[in-house]
Design an enzyme around this catalytic site. Structure first.
Site, PDB file in Angstrom:
ATOM      1  N   ASP A 227      -0.527  -0.798   3.402  1.00  0.00           N
ATOM      2  CA  ASP A 227       0.578  -0.751   2.438  1.00  0.00           C
ATOM      3  C   ASP A 227       1.121  -2.177   2.334  1.00  0.00           C
ATOM      4  O   ASP A 227       0.862  -3.013   3.204  1.00  0.00           O
ATOM      5  CB  ASP A 227       1.683   0.198   2.928  1.00  0.00           C
ATOM      6  CG  ASP A 227       2.608   0.664   1.813  1.00  0.00           C
ATOM      7  OD1 ASP A 227       2.442   1.795   1.322  1.00  0.00           O
ATOM      8  OD2 ASP A 227       3.508  -0.120   1.407  1.00  0.00           O
TER       9      ASP A 227
ATOM     10  N   ARG B 199      19.605  -1.589  -3.548  1.00  0.00           N
ATOM     11  CA  ARG B 199      18.699  -1.933  -2.447  1.00  0.00           C
ATOM     12  C   ARG B 199      18.894  -3.376  -1.980  1.00  0.00           C
ATOM     13  O   ARG B 199      18.809  -3.662  -0.799  1.00  0.00           O
ATOM     14  CB  ARG B 199      17.265  -1.709  -2.886  1.00  0.00           C
ATOM     15  CG  ARG B 199      17.030  -0.234  -3.227  1.00  0.00           C
ATOM     16  CD  ARG B 199      15.636   0.110  -2.924  1.00  0.00           C
ATOM     17  NE  ARG B 199      15.326   1.452  -3.353  1.00  0.00           N
ATOM     18  CZ  ARG B 199      14.104   1.837  -3.625  1.00  0.00           C
ATOM     19  NH1 ARG B 199      13.105   0.976  -3.527  1.00  0.00           N
ATOM     20  NH2 ARG B 199      13.867   3.062  -3.977  1.00  0.00           N
TER      21      ARG B 199
HETATM   22  C1  LIG Z   1       5.447   6.699  -3.177  1.00  0.00           C
HETATM   23  S1  LIG Z   1       4.582   5.887  -1.879  1.00  0.00           S
HETATM   24  C2  LIG Z   1       3.127   6.897  -1.750  1.00  0.00           C
HETATM   25  C3  LIG Z   1       2.725   7.168  -0.322  1.00  0.00           C
HETATM   26  C4  LIG Z   1       1.531   8.094  -0.117  1.00  0.00           C
HETATM   27  N1  LIG Z   1       0.333   7.567  -0.719  1.00  0.00           N
HETATM   28  C5  LIG Z   1       1.836   9.452  -0.662  1.00  0.00           C
HETATM   29  O1  LIG Z   1       1.314   9.840  -1.720  1.00  0.00           O
HETATM   30  O2  LIG Z   1       2.603  10.185  -0.021  1.00  0.00           O
HETATM   31  C6  LIG Z   1       3.956   4.427  -2.734  1.00  0.00           C
HETATM   32  C7  LIG Z   1       3.589   3.324  -1.770  1.00  0.00           C
HETATM   33  O3  LIG Z   1       2.908   2.300  -2.497  1.00  0.00           O
HETATM   34  C8  LIG Z   1       3.224   1.069  -1.872  1.00  0.00           C
HETATM   35  N2  LIG Z   1       2.908  -0.048  -2.783  1.00  0.00           N
HETATM   36  C9  LIG Z   1       3.529  -0.406  -3.930  1.00  0.00           C
HETATM   37  N3  LIG Z   1       2.962  -1.491  -4.464  1.00  0.00           N
HETATM   38  C10 LIG Z   1       1.942  -1.842  -3.631  1.00  0.00           C
HETATM   39  C11 LIG Z   1       0.979  -2.878  -3.648  1.00  0.00           C
HETATM   40  N4  LIG Z   1       0.947  -3.779  -4.633  1.00  0.00           N
HETATM   41  N5  LIG Z   1       0.070  -2.921  -2.636  1.00  0.00           N
HETATM   42  C12 LIG Z   1       0.085  -1.991  -1.647  1.00  0.00           C
HETATM   43  N6  LIG Z   1       0.994  -0.999  -1.570  1.00  0.00           N
HETATM   44  C13 LIG Z   1       1.912  -0.911  -2.560  1.00  0.00           C
HETATM   45  C14 LIG Z   1       4.705   1.201  -1.555  1.00  0.00           C
HETATM   46  O4  LIG Z   1       5.128   0.293  -0.574  1.00  0.00           O
HETATM   47  C15 LIG Z   1       4.792   2.660  -1.122  1.00  0.00           C
HETATM   48  O5  LIG Z   1       4.746   2.798   0.271  1.00  0.00           O
END
Ligand SMILES: C[S@@+](CC[C@H](N)C(=O)[O-])C[C@H]1O[C@@H](n2cnc3c(N)ncnc32)[C@H](O)[C@@H]1O
Length: 296
Positions: free
Chosen positions: A166, A53
């Protein structure tokens, strides 16, 4: 230099370039930065993924390899300018429309009717407040928006506000555009697809776009759940926090969930991912279904 035809010396092979990877020490230093800012654990097994990445960042920064990237970020004072992109690069944004569909059934058939009986009648006397707190590219909050638009079509509108946050700025940019690969549209049930998706201008038809009423239903913003305080109302009726806890260790999970509970009204509903578990944690939540909790 011309090479004469009688010059039969074998051409020297180029020296093998050192593997363009992260040294264990650089990986550990980057992992510590990522974990302290985002909560996302970066065990050594993620090294190849992180290398892949971060290589995409090299061209934008005009750097030749990952070692130069590390010198810039770790030793050259470049971290502040790079932090947002570094975080964007290492987050996993997998999501889908109608993902873990039982949750959306529960929302419409059980949670909203129960919430509407609470004081101040959310959905009638005041808007029903829904927060998707790790919304990625927006499929989750837009699924809720489509369901609430359907409710309106059925003649039983529910006043609502949907906010979606996010940490990843690239994911949020996609979410705001509301344009998705056609593959993702396959998860949208037929009647919803015909009403709420349109072919985007992309000539080879590889993408679809949500119609304006869906896009306008959701307000997006950047929020890091590791921040000490969230600029979000404290009386949310529903919080989606799905498929993010898996990236955190137990202590971080608990700390973040405690803060989220502080933004959920009593009787409000929290959804986590189906593969996530919080049952052993001491939180003001009662389990109401699979990965569904009610704020006590
Ligand atoms: C796998 S996705 C899940 C998306 C959605 N909630 C779903 O279940 O389809 C996880 C998301 O968490 C976000 N994320 C990770 N760490 C975070 C943080 N500290 N604060 C806010 N968002 C975060 C990532 O950027 C990512 O978009």
């Amino acid at each position: 230099m011309m090479i004469g035809i009688d010059d039969t010396r074998p051409l020297a092979k180029p020296a093998p370039s050192p593997r363009d990877g992260l040294s264990p020490r650089d990986f550990d230093r980057l992992a510590a930065i990522i974990e302290s800012h985002t909560g996302i654990r970066m065990p050594p097994t993620k090294r190849t993924m992180v290398e892949g990445r971060l290589r995409r960042r090299l061209r934008s920064l005009g750097l030749p390899d990952l070692n130069a990237y590390c010198r810039h970020v770790l030793d050259g004072g470049g971290l502040d300018g790079e932090l947002v992109d570094l975080i964007d690069a290492v987050t996993t944004n997998k999501t889908d429309f109608f993902r873990e569909i039982d949750h959306f059934r529960y929302l419409m058939d059980t949670a909203i009717p129960a919430l509407s009986r609470l004081p101040h009648h959310p959905g009638r006397d005041r808007p029903l407040k829904i927060w998707s707190a790790a919304c990625s590219t927006g499929a989750e909050p837009y699924t809720v928006a489509m369901l609430l638009l359907e409710q309106e079509r059925a003649g039983t509108p529910i006043r609502h506000e949907i906010i979606a946050t996010d940490i990843c700025t690239e994911a949020l940019a996609t979410a705001r555009m509301g344009i998705y690969p056609a593959d993702m549209a396959r998860m949208v049930p037929g009647p919803f697809a015909s009403r709420y998706l349109m072919r985007s201008r992309d000539p080879d038809g590889a993408t679809v776009r949500l119609v304006p009423p869906v896009r306008q239903s959701v307000r997006f913003g950047r929020l890091n759940v590791m921040d000490p305080a969230y600029p979000v109302p404290t009386d949310m009726d529903v919080i989606f926090f799905r498929n993010i806890l898996i990236y955190f260790d137990k202590a971080t999970q608990k700390k973040v969930l405690e803060k989220l509970c502080g933004h959920l009204r009593p009787g409000g509903c929290l959804f986590i991912g189906h593969s996530e578990t919080i049952t052993s944690m001491d939180l003001p939540l009662k389990q109401a279904g699979s990965a569904i909790f009610i704020r006590s």
